[in-house]
Design a protein around this motif. Structure first.
Motif, PDB file in Angstrom:
ATOM      1  N   GLN A  97      46.154  45.661  45.757  1.00  0.00           N
ATOM      2  CA  GLN A  97      47.273  45.849  44.831  1.00  0.00           C
ATOM      3  C   GLN A  97      46.803  45.809  43.384  1.00  0.00           C
ATOM      4  O   GLN A  97      47.367  46.492  42.516  1.00  0.00           O
ATOM      5  N   LEU A  98      45.763  45.010  43.121  1.00  0.00           N
ATOM      6  CA  LEU A  98      45.203  44.941  41.768  1.00  0.00           C
ATOM      7  C   LEU A  98      44.722  46.310  41.309  1.00  0.00           C
ATOM      8  O   LEU A  98      45.018  46.752  40.196  1.00  0.00           O
ATOM      9  N   VAL A  99      43.999  46.970  42.167  1.00  0.00           N
ATOM     10  CA  VAL A  99      43.468  48.284  41.820  1.00  0.00           C
ATOM     11  C   VAL A  99      44.605  49.263  41.573  1.00  0.00           C
ATOM     12  O   VAL A  99      44.604  50.020  40.597  1.00  0.00           O
ATOM     13  N   THR A 100      45.614  49.241  42.426  1.00  0.00           N
ATOM     14  CA  THR A 100      46.774  50.140  42.279  1.00  0.00           C
ATOM     15  C   THR A 100      47.512  49.839  40.982  1.00  0.00           C
ATOM     16  O   THR A 100      47.858  50.754  40.222  1.00  0.00           O
ATOM     17  N   ALA A 101      47.762  48.542  40.702  1.00  0.00           N
ATOM     18  CA  ALA A 101      48.518  48.144  39.514  1.00  0.00           C
ATOM     19  C   ALA A 101      47.762  48.470  38.233  1.00  0.00           C
ATOM     20  O   ALA A 101      48.345  48.893  37.247  1.00  0.00           O
ATOM     21  N   ALA A 102      46.439  48.293  38.259  1.00  0.00           N
ATOM     22  CA  ALA A 102      45.628  48.547  37.074  1.00  0.00           C
ATOM     23  C   ALA A 102      45.594  50.023  36.719  1.00  0.00           C
ATOM     24  O   ALA A 102      45.383  50.392  35.564  1.00  0.00           O
ATOM     25  N   GLU A 103      45.809  50.886  37.713  1.00  0.00           N
ATOM     26  CA  GLU A 103      45.781  52.318  37.471  1.00  0.00           C
ATOM     27  C   GLU A 103      47.098  52.840  36.891  1.00  0.00           C
ATOM     28  O   GLU A 103      47.164  53.942  36.369  1.00  0.00           O
ATOM     29  N   LEU A 104      48.158  52.019  36.982  1.00  0.00           N
ATOM     30  CA  LEU A 104      49.480  52.441  36.492  1.00  0.00           C
ATOM     31  C   LEU A 104      49.553  52.376  34.962  1.00  0.00           C
ATOM     32  O   LEU A 104      48.904  51.567  34.331  1.00  0.00           O
TER      33      LEU A 104
END
Length: 362
Positions: A355-362
């Protein structure tokens, strides 16, 4: 703090390999002592449920692993677990034992916080290392890195049989196996980075045909062009390898502050540390995109801070490995990265690394 103010100062008075040997000997004492392991856990070990991941059916308590090369002979996994690593990778091991290249063969580049080594795959041999590891009970995943024996006469079919021997030995105790096709520190240089040779090797190992196969990864060089990498990935994907380790050391001398006369005196060897981080991140991105993010990637090569670790994860790495960073930062590096990962998760209000990777890309 103690490492940087005292231990590092003392170790840097010694030849790089001598310093490594002393560190390794101390780690062996820790591995053999429950008291010293408890001390190491109290000082360095930091864990959080937020850092846990399940990959290849294995539980990784945190994403920071020990890269191959530090524990070539499988003597210190317990010490590494106590110090806070989420997994360890032993090796490279080879079919036959080897003393490696003549000394000196390891050199620090303090201005670049880097290392050049041409160790030459020195190890006790696959059978001996595997037998030793049978008694090393640890609760974190154990990877075994296998390479071709450092002997220029071991070529062609003999080289494949050499890998097969190490592969079958490693399967006895490993949780995953890394096939090192990219070690530049042998007489003949790179081994199986030619697509045709790699295809023959993976065919010999029968990764695609064995449904009970342990997770098997391929370790990629940091010196590949995108075109070269794509050709190797095509072969690996045809054989259904389970993941990739990116990247190995570099034979090039790019982005260095160290004086060229010093580099000339050192000579050949694999460069590791921050100067290759950008290459590693780029290759991780290429692999992740080419595999649609579906194959786990272990990112390695230049991690000496949380910042670099995060960049690798955002590029597509699921797990990370360190070695040279430990030389310059000490064992607290593992704790620092894990702590800051948890802090980042909390700031983004997410619960997992994915989720960190997904959130950081937003």
């Amino acid at each position: 703090m103690i490492y940087n103010s005292l231990v590092k100062t003392l170790l840097f008075q010694l030849d790089a390999e001598r310093a490594h040997d002393l560190t390794y000997q101390f780690a062996q004492k820790v591995s053999d002592s429950s008291f010293l392991q408890a001390v190491a856990r109290a000082i360095y070990n930091y864990q959080s449920p937020k850092l846990s991941q399940n990959i290849w059916g294995l539980t990784f308590k945190n994403p920071i692993g020990l890269a191959a090369g530090f524990d070539k002979n499988g003597k210190i996994p317990r010490a590494m677990e106590a110090t806070g690593f989420g997994f360890v990778e032993v090796g490279s091991i080879t079919g036959d034992p080897s003393i490696g290249n003549p000394r000196p063969r390891m050199f620090r580049l303090p201005k670049d916080r880097a290392v050049i080594n041409r160790m030459g795959l020195n190890n006790d041999g696959a059978k001996t290392v595997v037998k030793r590891l049978k008694n090393k009970k640890i609760s974190i995943p154990l990877g075994i890195n296998i390479a071709k024996t450092h002997d220029s006469s071991v070529m062609g079919d003999r080289a494949i049989q050499d890998y097969i021997h190490s592969f079958h030995e490693a399967k006895k105790i490993a949780d995953y196996i890394t096939i090192n096709i990219s070690c530049p520190n042998t007489e003949e240089g790179k081994t199986f980075e030619d697509p045709k040779a790699l295809n023959e090797l993976l065919s010999g190992l029968n990764i695609r045909g064995d449904a009970r196969m342990l997770p098997t990864l391929v370790k990629i060089s940091s010196d590949l062009s995108k075109a070269e990498l794509m050709k190797l990935l095509q072969v690996c994907e045809e054989h259904r390898v389970h993941g990739y380790v990116a990247c190995n050391t570099s034979s090039k001398r790019d982005n260095l502050m160290t004086n060229s006369s010093v580099l000339d005196k050192i000579g050949t060897g694999g460069l590791s540390g921050p100067p290759i981080a950008e290459k590693s991140i780029q290759i991780i991105q290429w692999i992740s995109k080419a595999t649609n993010g579906q194959k786990p990637i272990i990112g390695v090569g230049g991690i000496d801070s949380f910042s670099t670790a995060l960049k690798m994860m955002l590029a597509g790495a699921d797990l990370l490995q360190v070695y040279t960073g430990l030389i310059y930062e000490g064992p607290s590096l593992i704790k620092d990265i894990n702590r800051q990962l948890v802090k980042e998760l909390k700031e983004l209000n997410v619960d997992t690394i994915h989720q960190l990777v997904t959130a950081a890309e937003l």
